[in-house]
Design a protein around this motif. Structure first.
Motif, mmCIF file in Angstrom:
data_model
loop_
_atom_site.group_PDB
_atom_site.id
_atom_site.type_symbol
_atom_site.label_atom_id
_atom_site.label_comp_id
_atom_site.label_asym_id
_atom_site.label_seq_id
_atom_site.Cartn_x
_atom_site.Cartn_y
_atom_site.Cartn_z
ATOM 1 N N ARG A 88 0.859 -1.185 0.000
ATOM 2 C CA ARG A 88 0.000 0.000 0.000
ATOM 3 C C ARG A 88 0.893 1.232 0.000
ATOM 4 O O ARG A 88 1.158 1.826 1.042
ATOM 5 C CB ARG A 88 -0.895 0.004 1.246
ATOM 6 C CG ARG A 88 -1.959 1.091 1.241
ATOM 7 C CD ARG A 88 -2.664 1.169 2.572
ATOM 8 N NE ARG A 88 -3.818 2.036 2.540
ATOM 9 C CZ ARG A 88 -3.752 3.373 2.632
ATOM 10 N NH1 ARG A 88 -2.583 3.973 2.753
ATOM 11 N NH2 ARG A 88 -4.862 4.097 2.590
ATOM 12 N N VAL A 90 1.975 4.686 -2.572
ATOM 13 C CA VAL A 90 1.780 5.447 -3.811
ATOM 14 C C VAL A 90 2.920 6.457 -3.956
ATOM 15 O O VAL A 90 3.523 6.834 -2.957
ATOM 16 C CB VAL A 90 0.418 6.194 -3.796
ATOM 17 C CG1 VAL A 90 -0.727 5.238 -3.879
ATOM 18 C CG2 VAL A 90 0.294 7.119 -2.590
ATOM 19 N N GLU A 106 7.847 3.716 -6.565
ATOM 20 C CA GLU A 106 8.911 4.721 -6.455
ATOM 21 C C GLU A 106 8.788 5.802 -7.539
ATOM 22 O O GLU A 106 8.952 5.534 -8.730
ATOM 23 C CB GLU A 106 10.322 4.111 -6.516
ATOM 24 C CG GLU A 106 10.710 3.342 -5.279
ATOM 25 C CD GLU A 106 10.667 4.195 -4.007
ATOM 26 O OE1 GLU A 106 11.104 5.359 -4.035
ATOM 27 O OE2 GLU A 106 10.166 3.707 -2.986
ATOM 28 N N SER A 107 8.512 7.023 -7.079
ATOM 29 C CA SER A 107 8.289 8.138 -8.010
ATOM 30 C C SER A 107 9.439 8.310 -9.004
ATOM 31 O O SER A 107 9.210 8.497 -10.201
ATOM 32 C CB SER A 107 8.060 9.434 -7.225
ATOM 33 O OG SER A 107 9.092 9.651 -6.295
HETATM 34 N N1 LIG Z 1 10.092 6.895 -1.927
HETATM 35 C C1 LIG Z 1 8.705 6.833 -2.297
HETATM 36 C C2 LIG Z 1 7.872 7.474 -1.195
HETATM 37 C C3 LIG Z 1 6.374 7.266 -1.401
HETATM 38 C C4 LIG Z 1 5.583 7.506 -0.136
HETATM 39 O O1 LIG Z 1 6.133 7.682 0.967
HETATM 40 N N2 LIG Z 1 4.279 7.523 -0.291
HETATM 41 C C5 LIG Z 1 3.391 7.643 0.845
HETATM 42 C C6 LIG Z 1 2.316 8.704 0.580
HETATM 43 S S1 LIG Z 1 3.014 10.308 0.426
HETATM 44 C C7 LIG Z 1 2.657 6.336 1.062
HETATM 45 O O2 LIG Z 1 2.238 5.695 0.118
HETATM 46 N N3 LIG Z 1 2.501 5.930 2.321
HETATM 47 C C8 LIG Z 1 1.767 4.724 2.642
HETATM 48 C C9 LIG Z 1 0.447 4.990 3.259
HETATM 49 O O3 LIG Z 1 0.073 6.156 3.421
HETATM 50 O O4 LIG Z 1 -0.252 4.014 3.575
HETATM 51 C C10 LIG Z 1 8.510 7.506 -3.658
HETATM 52 O O5 LIG Z 1 9.333 8.353 -4.025
HETATM 53 O O6 LIG Z 1 7.563 7.132 -4.369
#
Ligand SMILES: N[C@@H](CCC(=O)N[C@@H](CS)C(=O)NCC(=O)O)C(=O)O
Length: 119
Positions: A88, A90, A106-107
């Motif tokens: 989970r 994004v 991973e963005s």
């Molecule tokens: N390193 C990842 C960080 C992605 C990240 O931390 N996403 C957060 C939302 S800002 C997330 O999905 N957290 C899991 C959750 O909220 O359940 C990227 O660059 O995509």
């Protein structure tokens, strides 16, 4: 904490709107080819997640029409992301090819993939 997160999210969305990147131009024929190819892509996201905003901005720059799937708790978007994607988290780009899916997390990796394929 929730209030701060909401406030930060609103600021991010506001700045994104004010400083919207411009899109590259393609001929109608080229855009049609690209649009056809991107039908196989879906971006799973949270609207105000900064990593998702970063990916959406690159999508805008590259002038791509990619379906956006907002991940909402308790919906199929969330269960698909967890059960089929594996976690989970994004942003996640769902790439459907020959009836099988690749779930790209991973963005930075998503941006690299889009640039490699569509720039
Ligand atoms: N390193 C990842 C960080 C992605 C990240 O931390 N996403 C957060 C939302 S800002 C997330 O999905 N957290 C899991 C959750 O909220 O359940 C990227 O660059 O995509």
């Amino acid at each position: 904490m929730k209030v701060i997160r909401k406030l930060l999210g609103a600021i991010i969305l506001f700045l994104d709107k004010v400083f919207t990147p411009s899109s590259i131009n393609r001929s109608t024929e080229e855009q049609e080819v690209v649009d056809n190819a991107t039908k196989n892509l879906k971006l799973y996201q949270f609207k105000s997640c900064p990593f998702c905003v970063k990916v959406r901005r690159q999508i805008k720059r590259l002038n791509l029409n990619i379906e956006i799937v907002e991940v909402k708790p308790g919906t199929s978007s969330e269960t698909d992301l967890i059960n089929l994607g594996g976690k989970r988290k994004v942003p996640c780009l769902r790439i459907t090819k020959e009836n099988s899916d690749k779930w790209l997390y991973e963005s930075n990796d998503i941006i690299k993939y889009l640039e490699k394929e569509y720039f």
